[in-house]
Write a protein that holds these residues in place. Structure first.
Motif, PDB file in Angstrom:
ATOM      1  N   LEU A   1       0.847  -1.200   0.000  1.00 44.19           N
ATOM      2  CA  LEU A   1       0.000   0.000   0.000  1.00 44.19           C
ATOM      3  C   LEU A   1       0.880   1.247   0.000  1.00 44.19           C
ATOM      4  O   LEU A   1       0.603   2.223  -0.704  1.00 44.19           O
ATOM      5  CB  LEU A   1      -0.919  -0.002   1.222  1.00 44.19           C
TER       6      LEU A   1
ATOM      7  N   ILE B   1       2.435   1.848  -3.335  1.00 43.06           N
ATOM      8  CA  ILE B   1       1.518   2.526  -4.263  1.00 43.06           C
ATOM      9  C   ILE B   1       1.510   4.031  -3.995  1.00 43.06           C
ATOM     10  O   ILE B   1       1.557   4.845  -4.929  1.00 43.06           O
ATOM     11  CB  ILE B   1       0.109   1.903  -4.144  1.00 43.06           C
TER      12      ILE B   1
ATOM     13  N   LYS C   1       1.693  -1.947 -14.339  1.00 40.46           N
ATOM     14  CA  LYS C   1       0.253  -1.669 -14.212  1.00 40.46           C
ATOM     15  C   LYS C   1       0.078  -0.177 -13.927  1.00 40.46           C
ATOM     16  O   LYS C   1       0.741   0.368 -13.033  1.00 40.46           O
ATOM     17  CB  LYS C   1      -0.330  -2.456 -13.048  1.00 40.46           C
TER      18      LYS C   1
ATOM     19  N   ILE D   1      -1.311   2.858 -12.159  1.00 34.56           N
ATOM     20  CA  ILE D   1      -1.967   3.110 -10.877  1.00 34.56           C
ATOM     21  C   ILE D   1      -2.871   4.317 -11.076  1.00 34.56           C
ATOM     22  O   ILE D   1      -2.388   5.419 -11.323  1.00 34.56           O
ATOM     23  CB  ILE D   1      -0.930   3.418  -9.779  1.00 34.56           C
TER      24      ILE D   1
ATOM     25  N   ARG E   1      -8.717   4.996  -8.645  1.00 31.39           N
ATOM     26  CA  ARG E   1      -9.329   4.038  -7.717  1.00 31.39           C
ATOM     27  C   ARG E   1      -8.295   3.453  -6.758  1.00 31.39           C
ATOM     28  O   ARG E   1      -8.520   3.356  -5.547  1.00 31.39           O
ATOM     29  CB  ARG E   1      -9.989   2.927  -8.538  1.00 31.39           C
ATOM     30  N   GLU E   2      -7.137   3.069  -7.285  1.00 37.44           N
ATOM     31  CA  GLU E   2      -6.108   2.458  -6.436  1.00 37.44           C
ATOM     32  C   GLU E   2      -5.553   3.469  -5.433  1.00 37.44           C
ATOM     33  O   GLU E   2      -5.328   3.151  -4.261  1.00 37.44           O
ATOM     34  CB  GLU E   2      -4.963   1.904  -7.284  1.00 37.44           C
TER      35      GLU E   2
ATOM     36  N   ALA F   1      -5.643   3.243  -1.400  1.00 44.61           N
ATOM     37  CA  ALA F   1      -4.399   3.254  -0.624  1.00 44.61           C
ATOM     38  C   ALA F   1      -4.396   4.419   0.360  1.00 44.61           C
ATOM     39  O   ALA F   1      -3.981   4.270   1.522  1.00 44.61           O
ATOM     40  CB  ALA F   1      -3.191   3.338  -1.561  1.00 44.61           C
TER      41      ALA F   1
ATOM     42  N   ILE G   1      -7.579  -3.475  -4.401  1.00 43.88           N
ATOM     43  CA  ILE G   1      -6.552  -2.960  -5.309  1.00 43.88           C
ATOM     44  C   ILE G   1      -5.995  -4.102  -6.153  1.00 43.88           C
ATOM     45  O   ILE G   1      -5.825  -3.983  -7.372  1.00 43.88           O
ATOM     46  CB  ILE G   1      -5.423  -2.282  -4.517  1.00 43.88           C
ATOM     47  N   SER G   2      -5.732  -5.213  -5.489  1.00 43.75           N
ATOM     48  CA  SER G   2      -5.192  -6.362  -6.199  1.00 43.75           C
ATOM     49  C   SER G   2      -6.142  -6.807  -7.309  1.00 43.75           C
ATOM     50  O   SER G   2      -5.717  -7.095  -8.427  1.00 43.75           O
ATOM     51  CB  SER G   2      -4.951  -7.497  -5.204  1.00 43.75           C
TER      52      SER G   2
ATOM     53  N   SER H   1      -8.347  -5.000  -8.865  1.00 44.69           N
ATOM     54  CA  SER H   1      -8.440  -4.060  -9.984  1.00 44.69           C
ATOM     55  C   SER H   1      -7.149  -4.062 -10.805  1.00 44.69           C
ATOM     56  O   SER H   1      -7.186  -3.893 -12.024  1.00 44.69           O
ATOM     57  CB  SER H   1      -8.845  -2.673  -9.473  1.00 44.69           C
ATOM     58  N   LEU H   2      -6.013  -4.295 -10.147  1.00 49.92           N
ATOM     59  CA  LEU H   2      -4.765  -4.380 -10.919  1.00 49.92           C
ATOM     60  C   LEU H   2      -4.700  -5.662 -11.743  1.00 49.92           C
ATOM     61  O   LEU H   2      -4.159  -5.683 -12.848  1.00 49.92           O
ATOM     62  CB  LEU H   2      -3.552  -4.283  -9.995  1.00 49.92           C
TER      63      LEU H   2
ATOM     64  N   LYS I   1      -6.063  -5.262 -15.154  1.00 42.85           N
ATOM     65  CA  LYS I   1      -5.431  -4.344 -16.102  1.00 42.85           C
ATOM     66  C   LYS I   1      -4.420  -5.061 -16.995  1.00 42.85           C
ATOM     67  O   LYS I   1      -3.867  -6.085 -16.620  1.00 42.85           O
ATOM     68  CB  LYS I   1      -4.714  -3.224 -15.339  1.00 42.85           C
TER      69      LYS I   1
END
Lengths: 563, 182
Positions: free
Chosen positions: A384, A387, A406, A408, A411-412, A416, A502-503, A505-506, A509
């Motif tokens: 976190l 990020i 990826k 960032i 949203r991420e 975070a 986050i994981s 959504s990444l 991508k």
């Protein structure tokens, strides 16, 4: 002093030598490649209706974790509340009060293992084994599963799933925690840690008095409490008790066990994302903060206290609350390890530490338990901050931040940034609330600024899911049992759920290939930036209140003032 | 959520049986068989009487015995505690001053006047034992030089020569003392 530093170096060397192969092994376990326990895992999967190869969306993964922790909470609460009706209670101890059972069940399910209770005078053997020891395993495995899922999410390309929680959790327990615990527990018995179902001993001392000596099934619990960064001891004073930590050899084994999995996770992570340099960079950042913290605690504890009587040898340092066989060096090492790793067991009484020694221990927790941190969750907590760091770096050069190829995006970053609020709310808001309503003051043991530190330490420990204490605080009252319980929940799920999101959504991508404009996240520049980010976030949040507590106490002592 | 109920319930039961029952019982079985003395608390038995544990300190008050460290629980091993007093505590400093005064102007090691973490510390530093030799020698009417030898014989160095601190187990020392000069 030279001998102490030699011990620290020895510890560090053995730790890294164990963690590197363990990290490689754990990467194989989470990839489903370790197979020597298939005969054991298959019937478990079948009985539970689990298909281990079936991936879960991040929300299903998180829900599975919550459901499992809820079931664990319910069972543990019932065992504790009704231990007087259950077997293996040779001392006939009563069931726990509702708020104590609530606090303890949350504490063990969230891998905090805060002890509002005194182990040997509160818990039946059944509670210690079937209740607490079980959660020592599975709460640790839950945290390890989260780290595996997050690493998988970062590594995968345009996938909707991040792995299967049940498979990760079961495999972490069977392939990692159980085998190492068995070996460690037996080594500890060899060193003198009891393991028996017999009741307390009654001895007649040399001077003819009667001495009752609490024993029990200690070794098995101690092994997993260290290995799983749990920390809740069999005895009230935890690992300063000679039966939990009888020799300096046992001490070394235990302090290695605390950090080995969190350190190994750096290397597991590097392998899982397919770029070992990424894992080494995190290891370097954590290692720098660890060494600085250890140096600070040791320097502070070996300092003479100017208020001590004149005929006491100053060079002995601060021995109040420490054990002779361990000495100042091993006590400082343990304090750094246990607060860095969100373990929370102690081999000396932190409440009696010098002001700055205690402050560094507390700051380790307030930084968010990312200096190796708890098994699995320490790594994800660090990610976190990674990020946040790449976001800051992106702002500086005016590029969209990227991590492992990826993008960032908003949203991420929002998720975070949200987690940066967890420690301030749990520590500052809850402590302030305790002080305002009055329960804060009445529960502290020490007067003056040290009293404030006692309270702050408790809420830092609970929110950081650490579990160590300035034990002078009378924590076993309705208010603190309730609010410390809430702080533990906040500190656990306030990090786990955002990082899983986050994981997820990444994972979805696409991965862009590195270009000349990509900011590398494995070199010394990045490590420096990451360490600076951690320290700046922590200092901005906590410096004011540290000035009122430990720093004020330090200056008072220097000025000859006591309370 | 509902689809998670079955795995959650089954796994919590399975792991309670595996980690909470089978694991501790297995460790108990193997530990009792392989390390019987340690697994049962390192008991010291003399003439059929249990005198204590080699790992747990006990209270000594008579002048004829070496005394262990100050204890927040007076060596009641059914429980355990440190004082938890902070470094600026008046209560701590008063207790230290009183204990240190008992040795007059003699230089004493910190462990002799500070309370241990567990309240059950079985050990003293070698200097902590040496500081008591004059008193014990006077109470028993024996030569101080002989006592110094006895303390030296009961001093253990750091484990493996490097880990931890040199120490004297107080109960073992006092047992040796009784055997040497009853």
């Amino acid at each position: 002093m030279a001998q102490d530093i030699l011990q620290f170096v020895l510890f560090g060397a053995v730790l890294v030598a164990l963690a590197i192969p363990l990290g490689a092994y754990m990467a194989r376990v989470f990839a489903g490649e370790a197979s020597f326990l298939r005969w054991l895992e298959r019937p478990i999967f079948t009985a539970a209706g689990i298909r281990p190869e079936q991936g879960q969306h991040w929300s299903a993964y998180a829900l599975a974790l919550v459901a499992f922790n809820l079931a664990g909470f319910a069972l543990l609460f019932l065992i504790l509340r009704f231990q007087h009706l259950l077997p293996w209670n040779p001392l006939g101890l009563p069931g726990l009060s509702g708020h104590l059972a609530f606090n303890t069940a949350i504490s063990f399910v969230t891998n905090t293992n805060w002890q509002s209770y005194g182990g040997e005078t509160t818990m039946s053997y059944l509670s210690q084994m079937a209740g607490l020891t079980t959660q020592n395993f599975v709460s640790a495995a839950s945290g390890m599963a989260v780290a595996a899922a997050v690493a998988r999410g970062l590594a995968s390309k345009q996938l909707r799933t991040i792995g299967n929680f049940w498979a990760d959790m079961v495999r972490a327990t069977l392939y990692v925690l159980l085998p190492i615990s068995i070996v460690l527990a037996l080594l500890l018995v060899w060193q003198g840690v009891p393991q028996t179902l017999d009741t307390s001993l009654t001895a007649t001392t040399l001077e003819g008095a009667e001495q009752t000596i609490a024993i029990g099934p200690v070794a098995g619990q101690i092994a997993i409490k260290q290995l799983g960064t749990n920390g809740g001891g069999f005895f009230n004073v935890n690992s300063s008790h000679p039966f939990e930590n009888p020799t300096a050899i046992a001490n070394l084994l235990e302090v290695l066990a605390i950090l080995v999995i969190p350190v190994a996770f750096c290397f597991t992570y590097g392998r899982m994302v397919g770029d070992r340099r990424q894992g080494r960079a995190l290891f370097a950042a954590m290692g720098i903060l660890f060494v600085v913290g250890l140096g600070a605690i040791y320097a502070s504890e070996i300092q003479p206290n100017p208020l001590y009587p004149a005929n006491v040898v100053a060079a002995d340092g601060n021995m109040e609350g420490k054990e002779v066989r361990l000495g100042v060096g091993n006590s400082a090492l343990w304090a750094e390890v246990t607060t860095a790793a969100s373990n929370g067991s102690v081999n000396s009484m932190h409440d009696s530490f010098s002001p700055l020694g205690g402050m560094v221990a507390m700051l380790n927790m307030q930084l968010g338990e990312v200096i190796f941190g708890g098994v699995g969750v320490g790594l994800t907590g660090m990610l976190l901050l990674v990020i946040v760091t790449v976001f800051l770096a992106g702002l500086m050069v005016g590029r969209t931040p990227e991590y492992l190829g990826k993008k960032i995006e908003a949203r991420e970053i929002k998720l975070a940034a949200l987690t940066l609020l967890v420690m301030p709310i749990g520590v500052l808001a809850f402590s302030a609330l305790s002080l305002v309503v009055g329960t804060g003051q009445s529960a502290v043991l020490n007067q003056g600024p040290h009293g404030l530190t006692e309270l702050l330490y408790a809420y830092s420990s609970a929110t950081g899911n650490n579990g160590s204490a300035f034990a002078g605080l009378t924590a076993n009252v309705d208010w603190h049992n309730t609010f410390l319980g809430l702080a533990m929940l906040l500190g656990r799920f306030g990090y786990i759920i955002p990082i899983l999101a986050i994981s997820g959504s990444l994972a979805a991508k696409r991965t862009a290939p590195a270009s000349a404009g990509t900011f590398p996240t494995h070199g010394p520049v990045f490590v420096t930036l990451l360490v600076a980010t951690i320290l700046i976030v922590g200092a901005l949040t906590f410096l004011p209140v540290l000035a009122l507590g430990p720093i004020a106490e330090h200056l008072s002592i220097a000025a000859g003032q006591s309370f | 959520m509902l689809s998670h109920f079955r795995p959650a319930l089954v796994l919590i039961v399975v792991f309670t049986l595996l980690c909470g029952v089978a694991y501790p019982l297995a460790i108990t079985g193997i530990g009792q068989a392989a390390f019987s003395s340690q697994a049962n608390g390192s008991q010291i038995v003399r003439n059929g009487t249990l005198l204590g544990s080699a790992l747990i300190g006990q209270a000594f008050t008579a002048d004829r015995y070496f005394h262990g460290r100050p204890s927040a629980v007076n060596y009641d091993a059914s429980t355990s505690s440190g004082t938890n007093l902070g470094p600026s505590s008046k209560a701590l400093l008063a207790a230290l001053a009183e204990r240190a005064a008992a040795y007059g102007d003699a230089t004493i090691p910190a462990d002799l006047v500070t309370a241990s973490g567990s309240g059950l510390d079985p050990d003293l530093s070698p200097a902590g034992a040496a500081a008591q030799i004059a008193r014990v020698a006077a109470a028993r009417g024996i030569d101080e030089a002989r006592l110094r030898e006895l303390v030296a014989a009961n001093t253990r160095g750091p484990d493996l020569g490097i880990l931890g601190e040199p120490r004297v187990n107080v109960l073992a020392l006092n047992l040796a003392l009784d055997a040497f000069a009853p």
